[in-house]
Design an enzyme around this catalytic site. Structure first.
Site, PDB file in Angstrom:
ATOM      1  N   ARG A 173      -5.282  -1.465   9.107  1.00 21.65           N
ATOM      2  CA  ARG A 173      -5.213  -2.928   9.033  1.00 21.65           C
ATOM      3  C   ARG A 173      -5.408  -3.522  10.429  1.00 21.65           C
ATOM      4  NH1 ARG A 173      -1.449  -5.791   4.581  1.00 21.65           N
ATOM      5  NH2 ARG A 173      -2.275  -4.045   3.423  1.00 21.65           N
ATOM      6  N   ASP A 209       5.135  -4.431   6.079  1.00 24.20           N
ATOM      7  CA  ASP A 209       5.559  -5.731   6.565  1.00 24.20           C
ATOM      8  C   ASP A 209       5.834  -6.753   5.450  1.00 24.20           C
ATOM      9  OD1 ASP A 209       5.646  -7.094   9.195  1.00 24.20           O
ATOM     10  OD2 ASP A 209       4.268  -8.440   8.130  1.00 24.20           O
ATOM     11  N   ASP A 238       2.447   0.130  11.770  1.00 25.00           N
ATOM     12  CA  ASP A 238       2.473  -1.209  12.371  1.00 25.00           C
ATOM     13  C   ASP A 238       3.826  -1.894  12.235  1.00 25.00           C
ATOM     14  OD1 ASP A 238       2.375  -1.495   9.638  1.00 25.00           O
ATOM     15  OD2 ASP A 238       0.841  -3.042   9.624  1.00 25.00           O
ATOM     16  N   GLY A 291       0.849  -1.197   0.000  1.00 25.24           N
ATOM     17  CA  GLY A 291       0.000   0.000   0.000  1.00 25.24           C
ATOM     18  C   GLY A 291       0.882   1.243   0.000  1.00 25.24           C
ATOM     19  N   ARG A 310       1.136  -5.121  -5.750  1.00 22.98           N
ATOM     20  CA  ARG A 310       1.224  -6.344  -4.954  1.00 22.98           C
ATOM     21  C   ARG A 310       1.528  -7.449  -5.959  1.00 22.98           C
ATOM     22  NH1 ARG A 310      -2.974  -3.640  -1.300  1.00 22.98           N
ATOM     23  NH2 ARG A 310      -1.658  -3.137   0.482  1.00 22.98           N
ATOM     24  N   ASP A 353      -0.056   2.687   8.325  1.00 25.90           N
ATOM     25  CA  ASP A 353      -0.603   1.929   9.461  1.00 25.90           C
ATOM     26  C   ASP A 353       0.193   2.061  10.769  1.00 25.90           C
ATOM     27  OD1 ASP A 353      -2.490   1.045   7.648  1.00 25.90           O
ATOM     28  OD2 ASP A 353      -1.448  -0.830   7.224  1.00 25.90           O
ATOM     29  N   THR A 396       4.269   3.023   5.295  1.00 24.18           N
ATOM     30  CA  THR A 396       2.872   2.606   5.425  1.00 24.18           C
ATOM     31  C   THR A 396       2.163   3.582   6.355  1.00 24.18           C
ATOM     32  OG1 THR A 396       1.391   0.964   6.426  1.00 24.18           O
ATOM     33  CG2 THR A 396       3.645   0.930   7.195  1.00 24.18           C
TER      34      THR A 396
HETATM   35  P1  ADP Z   1       2.873  -4.238   2.671  1.00 19.97           P
HETATM   36  O1  ADP Z   1       4.301  -4.190   2.268  1.00 19.97           O
HETATM   37  O2  ADP Z   1       2.220  -2.885   2.673  1.00 19.97           O
HETATM   38  O3  ADP Z   1       2.655  -5.016   3.961  1.00 19.97           O
HETATM   39  P2  ADP Z   1       1.902  -6.531   1.167  1.00 19.97           P
HETATM   40  O4  ADP Z   1       1.729  -7.416   2.357  1.00 19.97           O
HETATM   41  O5  ADP Z   1       0.847  -6.577   0.131  1.00 19.97           O
HETATM   42  O6  ADP Z   1       2.059  -5.001   1.525  1.00 19.97           O
HETATM   43  O7  ADP Z   1       3.306  -6.923   0.511  1.00 19.97           O
HETATM   44  C1  ADP Z   1       3.773  -6.243  -0.639  1.00 19.97           C
HETATM   45  C2  ADP Z   1       4.472  -7.223  -1.567  1.00 19.97           C
HETATM   46  O8  ADP Z   1       5.615  -7.772  -0.902  1.00 19.97           O
HETATM   47  C3  ADP Z   1       3.654  -8.453  -1.970  1.00 19.97           C
HETATM   48  O9  ADP Z   1       2.759  -8.188  -3.033  1.00 19.97           O
HETATM   49  C4  ADP Z   1       4.722  -9.424  -2.366  1.00 19.97           C
HETATM   50  O10 ADP Z   1       5.189  -9.142  -3.659  1.00 19.97           O
HETATM   51  C5  ADP Z   1       5.836  -9.099  -1.362  1.00 19.97           C
HETATM   52  N1  ADP Z   1       5.762 -10.042  -0.239  1.00 19.97           N
HETATM   53  C6  ADP Z   1       4.856 -10.072   0.757  1.00 19.97           C
HETATM   54  N2  ADP Z   1       5.078 -11.094   1.602  1.00 19.97           N
HETATM   55  C7  ADP Z   1       6.146 -11.756   1.108  1.00 19.97           C
HETATM   56  C8  ADP Z   1       6.863 -12.926   1.518  1.00 19.97           C
HETATM   57  N3  ADP Z   1       6.521 -13.620   2.585  1.00 19.97           N
HETATM   58  N4  ADP Z   1       7.913 -13.302   0.770  1.00 19.97           N
HETATM   59  C9  ADP Z   1       8.265 -12.603  -0.337  1.00 19.97           C
HETATM   60  N5  ADP Z   1       7.627 -11.515  -0.770  1.00 19.97           N
HETATM   61  C10 ADP Z   1       6.590 -11.084  -0.068  1.00 19.97           C
HETATM   62  O1  F6P Z   2      -1.612  -0.929   4.609  1.00 11.81           O
HETATM   63  C1  F6P Z   2      -2.216   0.252   4.189  1.00 11.81           C
HETATM   64  C2  F6P Z   2      -3.701   0.054   4.005  1.00 11.81           C
HETATM   65  O2  F6P Z   2      -4.251   1.288   3.565  1.00 11.81           O
HETATM   66  C3  F6P Z   2      -4.451  -0.458   5.219  1.00 11.81           C
HETATM   67  O3  F6P Z   2      -4.683   0.552   6.170  1.00 11.81           O
HETATM   68  C4  F6P Z   2      -5.707  -1.005   4.591  1.00 11.81           C
HETATM   69  O4  F6P Z   2      -6.246  -2.053   5.380  1.00 11.81           O
HETATM   70  C5  F6P Z   2      -5.199  -1.555   3.270  1.00 11.81           C
HETATM   71  O5  F6P Z   2      -3.958  -0.914   3.009  1.00 11.81           O
HETATM   72  C6  F6P Z   2      -6.128  -1.314   2.114  1.00 11.81           C
HETATM   73  O6  F6P Z   2      -5.623  -2.008   1.035  1.00 11.81           O
HETATM   74  P1  F6P Z   2      -6.053  -1.720  -0.467  1.00 11.81           P
HETATM   75  O7  F6P Z   2      -5.372  -0.466  -0.886  1.00 11.81           O
HETATM   76  O8  F6P Z   2      -5.584  -2.913  -1.207  1.00 11.81           O
HETATM   77  O9  F6P Z   2      -7.546  -1.541  -0.486  1.00 11.81           O
END
Ligand code: ADP
Ligand code: F6P
Length: 323
Positions: A174, A106, A132, A14, A75, A130, A128
Site C-alpha cells: 500500500r 489501520d 505499516d 486484507g 471490508r 504491509d 497486515t
Molecule cells: P485494513 O484494516 O487492512 O486497513 P480497511 O481499511 O479496508 O483494511 O478496513 C477494514 C474495515 O474496517 C473496513 O471495511 C471498515 O469496516 C472498518 N473501518 C475502516 N475504517 C473505519 C473507520 N474510520 N471507522 C470505522 N470502521 C472503519
Molecule cells: O493491505 C494489504 C494489501 O495486500 C496491500 O498491500 C494492497 O495494496 C491491498 O491490500 C490490496 O487490496 P485488495 O486485496 O483489496 O486487492
C-alpha cells in the site's frame, strides 16, 4: 471496573499469513484464563450480520500453519457509519460480549476505536503484510510476505542472469515501502523504489547501464506499489536506454498467501495471548505490538494517528551493498 467474561475475535481488512495463529492464541488463551470465547465471521460485516459463534479448544486445531483466516475477512462500509457502529456494539452487548480482539490493519483499528467509545473493551492486533502499523516493529504476515518476494526474486535472478536482462518486480505494501525494502535487501536487489524516498528514474537507468557495461549480468529493480506501477517504471527505463528492456513481474496477492513463517506464527501467538491478558487486566482501546522484542500496548488513537518511521539506515545499507 467490571472484569471481561466473554470475548470475541474477528479478522478484518486484507488478510495476512499468521492471522490464524493469532485467532488460535486468542481462543486458547481466553479459554485458559476461564473466559468464554466467540468467533465473528467476516470481520465487521459478520458482526452486523450477527454471525457470531462459540469457539472451543478444537475450533482452532490444525490452523497455526495455515495462511488466510478461518474467520474470513471483509471490508464493510456500513461499519464506517455511527449507526453501523452502534448496531455492532448493541449486538455484542445483547450477547453479553464485553471484550473484542480485532486482528487487522489501520482501518480495522479505527473500527475498534469506535467500538471502544461505545463501551466495548477492544484490543487491536496488527494483522497486515504491509508492516505499516506504528508502535510495532513488525506486523503479522509481513515476514511471510517478504519471504514470498525473496523466493520469487531468487527465481527471477536465475533466468535474468542467463539472458543478461533486468527485471522489475512490483510488490505490495500500500503506501508503505517496507516489503520492498526488506525483500530488496535480502535478495540483493540493485534498486529499491519506495514511496518514502525520492528517486530519479534517469539516474536509475544510468546506473543500470553502467553496471551492465561493467560486466553485471542482471539487474533487479524492486518497486513498491506505493511508488506506482512496475510497468511504468520499466517503460521509463527503456525509454532512456532501449538496451535496457526489463521484464516486469507483479507479484500481487501471492504475497498474501502460503503458510506463515515461524516468525509470524510466534509473533501472532505472543500478541494474541498478550491481548487477552490485557483485556482481563481491564485495558481497552489499545493496539498490541512488539518493540525491540518487548510486548507493548499503545492507545489505538495514537497508533492510527502516527506514521510509522521508515528505516533509512536499512535503505542506505541496501544501496551501499548493491553496487
Ligand atoms: P485494513 O484494516 O487492512 O486497513 P480497511 O481499511 O479496508 O483494511 O478496513 C477494514 C474495515 O474496517 C473496513 O471495511 C471498515 O469496516 C472498518 N473501518 C475502516 N475504517 C473505519 C473507520 N474510520 N471507522 C470505522 N470502521 C472503519
Ligand atoms: O493491505 C494489504 C494489501 O495486500 C496491500 O498491500 C494492497 O495494496 C491491498 O491490500 C490490496 O487490496 P485488495 O486485496 O483489496 O486487492
Amino acid at each position: 471496573m467490571t472484569q471481561v467474561k466473554k470475548i470475541a475475535v474477528l479478522t478484518s481488512g486484507g488478510d495476512s499469513q499468521g492471522m490464524n495463529a493469532a485467532v488460535r492464541a486468542v481462543v486458547r488463551s481466553g479459554l485458559y484464563y476461564g473466559l468464554e470465547v466467540y468467533g465473528i465471521q467476516r470481520g465487521y460485516q459478520g458482526l452486523l450480520n450477527n454471525d457470531i459463534f462459540a469457539m472451543d479448544i478444537r475450533s482452532v486445531g490444525d490452523i497455526i500453519q495455515r495462511g488466510g483466516t478461518i474467520l474470513q475477512s471483509a471490508r464493510c462500509l456500513d461499519f464506517k457509519t455511527l449507526e453501523g457502529q452502534q448496531k455492532g456494539a448493541q449486538i455484542l452487548r445483547d450477547r453479553g460480549i464485553d471484550g473484542l480482539v480485532v486482528i487487522g490493519g489501520d482501518g480495522s483499528y479505527q473500527g475498534a476505536e469506535k467500538l471502544s467509545r461505545l463501551g466495548i473493551k477492544t484490543m487491536g492486533l496488527p494483522g497486515t503484510i504491509d508492516n505499516d502499523i506504528s508502535f510495532t516493529d513488525y506486523t503479522i504476515g509481513f515476514d511471510t510476505a517478504v519471504n514470498v518476494v525473496v523466493e520469487a526474486v531468487n527465481k527471477l535472478r536465475d533466468t535474468m542472469s542467463s539472458h543478461e536482462r533486468s527485471s522489475v518486480v512490483e510488490v505490495m505494501g500500500r503506501h508503505c515501502g517496507d516489503i520492498a525494502l526488506h525483500a530488496g535487501l535480502a535478495s540483493g536487489a540493485e534498486t529499491i523504489l519506495v514511496p518514502e524516498v525520492p528517486y530519479d528514474l534517469n539516474e536509475v537507468a544510468d546506473r543500470m547501464k553502467a553496471n551492465f557495461d561493467h560486466g553485471k549480468r542482471h539487474s533487479i529493480v524492486i518497486v513498491a506499489e506505493g511508488v506506482g506501477k512496475g510497468e511504468d517504471v520499466a517503460t521509463a527505463l527503456k525509454e532512456r536506454y532501449p538496451s535496457i528492456d526489463p521484464r516486469v513481474t507483479v507479484l500481487g496477492h501471492i504475497q498474501r498467501g502460503g503458510s506463515p513463517t515461524p516468525f509470524d506464527r510466534n509473533l501472532a501467538s505472543r500478541l494474541g495471548d498478550f491481548a487477552v491478558r490485557k483485556l482481563i487486566e481491564g485495558e481497552s482501546n489499545k493496539g498490541c505490538g512488539v518493540l525491540k522484542g518487548e510486548l507493548v500496548l499503545t492507545d489505538i488513537e495514537q497508533v492510527v494517528n502516527t506514521k510509522k518511521p521508515f528505516n533509512m539506515e536499512l535503505y542506505e545499507l541496501a544501496s551501499r551493498l548493491s553496487q
